[in-house]
Design a protein around this motif. Structure first.
Motif, PDB file in Angstrom:
ATOM      1  N   LEU A 187       0.859  -1.176   0.000  1.00  0.00           N
ATOM      2  CA  LEU A 187       0.000   0.000   0.000  1.00  0.00           C
ATOM      3  C   LEU A 187       0.901   1.233   0.000  1.00  0.00           C
ATOM      4  O   LEU A 187       1.765   1.365   0.865  1.00  0.00           O
ATOM      5  N   ILE A 188       0.717   2.091  -0.992  1.00  0.00           N
ATOM      6  CA  ILE A 188       1.475   3.338  -1.061  1.00  0.00           C
ATOM      7  C   ILE A 188       0.517   4.478  -0.755  1.00  0.00           C
ATOM      8  O   ILE A 188      -0.422   4.725  -1.508  1.00  0.00           O
ATOM      9  N   ILE A 239      -1.423  -0.996  -4.092  1.00  0.00           N
ATOM     10  CA  ILE A 239      -2.651  -0.257  -3.843  1.00  0.00           C
ATOM     11  C   ILE A 239      -2.206   1.170  -3.542  1.00  0.00           C
ATOM     12  O   ILE A 239      -1.522   1.416  -2.543  1.00  0.00           O
ATOM     13  N   ALA A 240      -2.528   2.105  -4.433  1.00  0.00           N
ATOM     14  CA  ALA A 240      -2.198   3.509  -4.216  1.00  0.00           C
ATOM     15  C   ALA A 240      -3.380   4.145  -3.501  1.00  0.00           C
ATOM     16  O   ALA A 240      -4.513   4.061  -3.973  1.00  0.00           O
ATOM     17  N   LEU A 241      -3.124   4.783  -2.373  1.00  0.00           N
ATOM     18  CA  LEU A 241      -4.186   5.340  -1.543  1.00  0.00           C
ATOM     19  C   LEU A 241      -4.010   6.826  -1.337  1.00  0.00           C
ATOM     20  O   LEU A 241      -2.914   7.290  -1.010  1.00  0.00           O
ATOM     21  N   ALA A 288      -7.177   0.824   5.398  1.00  0.00           N
ATOM     22  CA  ALA A 288      -7.007   0.408   4.002  1.00  0.00           C
ATOM     23  C   ALA A 288      -5.980  -0.719   3.903  1.00  0.00           C
ATOM     24  O   ALA A 288      -6.155  -1.669   3.128  1.00  0.00           O
ATOM     25  N   ALA A 289      -4.914  -0.634   4.677  1.00  0.00           N
ATOM     26  CA  ALA A 289      -3.901  -1.698   4.671  1.00  0.00           C
ATOM     27  C   ALA A 289      -4.511  -3.016   5.124  1.00  0.00           C
ATOM     28  O   ALA A 289      -4.251  -4.077   4.539  1.00  0.00           O
ATOM     29  N   ILE A 325       3.327  -0.937   4.142  1.00  0.00           N
ATOM     30  CA  ILE A 325       2.824   0.403   3.858  1.00  0.00           C
ATOM     31  C   ILE A 325       4.041   1.268   3.535  1.00  0.00           C
ATOM     32  O   ILE A 325       5.018   1.267   4.288  1.00  0.00           O
ATOM     33  N   VAL A 326       3.974   1.991   2.429  1.00  0.00           N
ATOM     34  CA  VAL A 326       5.049   2.911   2.061  1.00  0.00           C
ATOM     35  C   VAL A 326       4.466   4.314   2.078  1.00  0.00           C
ATOM     36  O   VAL A 326       3.443   4.572   1.447  1.00  0.00           O
ATOM     37  N   MET A 327       5.116   5.207   2.817  1.00  0.00           N
ATOM     38  CA  MET A 327       4.633   6.586   2.878  1.00  0.00           C
ATOM     39  C   MET A 327       5.791   7.529   3.173  1.00  0.00           C
ATOM     40  O   MET A 327       6.857   7.091   3.586  1.00  0.00           O
TER      41      MET A 327
END
Length: 147
Positions: free
Chosen positions: A6-7, A34-36, A104-105, A113-115
């Protein structure tokens, strides 16, 4: 290693680093992305002196925000596709950004999760808070933070 990444992005230059690294990692591991982007709800003021806004105007503004966010995550999905990464864009509506990222994750069964983080310190961090820190301390999914 990773099956779903998830990005979290807000469309800023800083979050673009997270997008680039997340897509590169997905490409290396064969993971899907998954781009959020989390969109806040329109603030409603119940205090005296607040300017009343028509419900139709609020819905129109929220739709504009949502459409803009969808364009951002669709752009990430297109970037991923160009790199051979399967990616989809998701928009969440919430005033609690960190909680929406965590939810969402969980919903999409993300392994990572990448942020990005602004890296605020001192009083700025105290006053503005840190969504990234909240995700780091409350998520059961590993988080990769870029600055």
């Amino acid at each position: 290693m990773y099956k779903r990444i998830l990005i979290a992005t807000d469309g800023s230059q800083l979050s673009e680093k997270a997008v680039e690294h997340g897509l590169a990692l997905a490409s290396l591991t064969g993971a899907t992305v998954i781009a959020l982007k989390v969109v806040p709800r329109y603030p409603r003021s119940y205090f005296e002196g607040g300017i009343p806004v028509e419900t139709a105007d609020i819905k129109r503004i929220e739709k504009q925000w949502s459409d803009s966010a969808q364009a951002v995550v669709d752009g990430v999905a297109a970037q991923g596709s160009a790199q051979g990464v399967t990616a989809k864009g998701v928009v969440a509506k919430s005033d609690l950004i960190a909680e929406a990222v965590i939810a969402a994750a969980k919903k999409h069964k993300a392994d990572l999760i990448v942020m990005a983080s602004h890296g605020r310190k001192g009083v700025k961090r105290l006053l503005m808070g840190s969504e990234t820190l909240h995700v780091l301390t409350h998520s059961h999914v590993p988080v990769l933070v870029l600055r």
